[in-house]
Motif scaffolding. Structure first.
Motif, PDB file in Angstrom:
ATOM      1  N   LYS A   1       0.705  -1.412   0.098  1.00 20.47           N
ATOM      2  CA  LYS A   1       0.170  -0.131   0.519  1.00 20.47           C
ATOM      3  C   LYS A   1       0.825   1.180  -0.345  1.00 20.47           C
ATOM      4  CE  LYS A   1      -4.236  -2.191   2.226  1.00 20.47           C
ATOM      5  NZ  LYS A   1      -4.647  -1.732   3.794  1.00 20.47           N
TER       6      LYS A   1
ATOM      7  N   THR B   1      -3.541   7.002  -0.760  1.00 26.46           N
ATOM      8  CA  THR B   1      -4.813   7.017  -0.918  1.00 26.46           C
ATOM      9  C   THR B   1      -4.468   7.898  -2.618  1.00 26.46           C
ATOM     10  OG1 THR B   1      -5.594   8.781   0.267  1.00 26.46           O
ATOM     11  CG2 THR B   1      -5.850   6.457   1.328  1.00 26.46           C
TER      12      THR B   1
ATOM     13  N   ARG C   1     -12.452   6.575  -5.657  1.00 26.52           N
ATOM     14  CA  ARG C   1     -11.495   6.934  -4.583  1.00 26.52           C
ATOM     15  C   ARG C   1     -11.052   5.790  -4.093  1.00 26.52           C
ATOM     16  NH1 ARG C   1     -10.417  11.709  -3.467  1.00 26.52           N
ATOM     17  NH2 ARG C   1     -11.994  13.710  -4.119  1.00 26.52           N
ATOM     18  N   GLY C   2      -8.990   5.765  -3.452  1.00 25.47           N
ATOM     19  CA  GLY C   2      -9.762   4.297  -2.730  1.00 25.47           C
ATOM     20  C   GLY C   2      -8.045   4.407  -2.306  1.00 25.47           C
ATOM     21  N   THR C   3      -7.387   3.067  -2.807  1.00 29.33           N
ATOM     22  CA  THR C   3      -6.000   3.039  -2.632  1.00 29.33           C
ATOM     23  C   THR C   3      -5.118   2.566  -3.176  1.00 29.33           C
ATOM     24  OG1 THR C   3      -6.489   2.257  -0.348  1.00 29.33           O
ATOM     25  CG2 THR C   3      -4.175   1.502  -0.881  1.00 29.33           C
ATOM     26  N   ARG C   4      -3.300   3.388  -3.060  1.00 32.00           N
ATOM     27  CA  ARG C   4      -2.256   3.165  -4.196  1.00 32.00           C
ATOM     28  C   ARG C   4      -2.044   1.504  -3.976  1.00 32.00           C
ATOM     29  NH1 ARG C   4       1.295   6.712  -4.379  1.00 32.00           N
ATOM     30  NH2 ARG C   4       1.635   7.306  -6.038  1.00 32.00           N
TER      31      ARG C   4
ATOM     32  N   LYS D   1      -4.141   1.611  -8.795  1.00 28.49           N
ATOM     33  CA  LYS D   1      -5.392   2.274  -8.279  1.00 28.49           C
ATOM     34  C   LYS D   1      -6.101   1.871  -8.425  1.00 28.49           C
ATOM     35  CE  LYS D   1      -2.472   5.994  -8.957  1.00 28.49           C
ATOM     36  NZ  LYS D   1      -2.304   7.361 -10.460  1.00 28.49           N
TER      37      LYS D   1
END
Length: 209
Positions: A33, A36, A110-113, A122
């Motif tokens: 991770k 975001t 929207r979310g996590t990288r 992403k």
């Protein structure tokens, strides 16, 4: 260069559960991770007073991407992509006599990288208002800026966690030939994805397993 695509909701799962499933697959590969991200899009249409009789007004999409915090992107349907500084939002307020904001159409992802070797992924939840409407997956191969040189490598990596839902080559790649990939090309792909999500009807789709 980057690929932006939509992944269907897994059979019997929610949007969030499908995002978590994809995240687990990435983490099983060894991806880490890396914070975001967020991409948003507001729709503007030409004011009725400016429309020529018998013609429909044009749409313009004003977009932001957390990867480019000092920039604002303005895209016309089937038209150019203008890259401006963040003050462009203020200009749009002053141009309300020409372009009207269709506030109900605001959409964002929207979310996590995730970082995996030379790849940046992403995973995003696409929302309109309070409702989750879909899932976006953006995959970037960081060392290369010539799309045609790295598409096969991108596709091979995407297959490792997206399986049969690995996308085909993006339309924007076809117009690039040997010219460098640009941030505007990413925003065009997000615009196309958002428009697809907006138009989707509530019909059953094949989910990922």
């Amino acid at each position: 260069c980057r690929s932006v695509s939509q992944v269907p909701v897994a059979e019997g799962k929610s949007v969030q559960q499908t995002v978590e499933l994809l995240a687990r697959r990435l983490e099983a590969l060894g991806a880490d991770k890396q914070g975001t991200f967020g991409v948003d899009c507001e729709t503007y249409h030409t004011a009725a007073a400016l429309g020529t009789q018998g013609q429909t007004g044009k749409l313009m999409y004003v977009m932001h991407n957390s990867e480019y915090p000092l920039s604002c992107f303005a895209l016309f349907e089937n038209g150019p992509c203008l890259v401006a500084d963040a003050n462009f939002d203020t200009l749009m307020v002053k141009l309300k006599g020409f372009f009207q904001n269709a506030k109900a159409n605001k959409i964002e992802s929207r979310g996590t990288r995730y970082q995996y070797c030379d790849f940046l992924v992403k995973l995003g939840t696409v929302t309109m208002g309070p409702s989750a409407r879909g899932i976006s997956v953006e995959v970037e191969y960081c060392p290369c800026v010539i799309a045609n040189d790295c598409w096969n490598l991108l596709m091979e990596f995407m297959q490792s966690f997206m399986g049969s839902h690995t996308p085909g080559i993006p339309a924007v790649f076809g117009s690039k030939h040997d010219s460098p990939y640009s941030p505007g090309d990413t925003m065009v792909q997000y615009m196309e994805l958002f428009n697809k999500v907006r138009k989707q009807q509530q019909v059953p789709v094949a989910g990922i397993r």
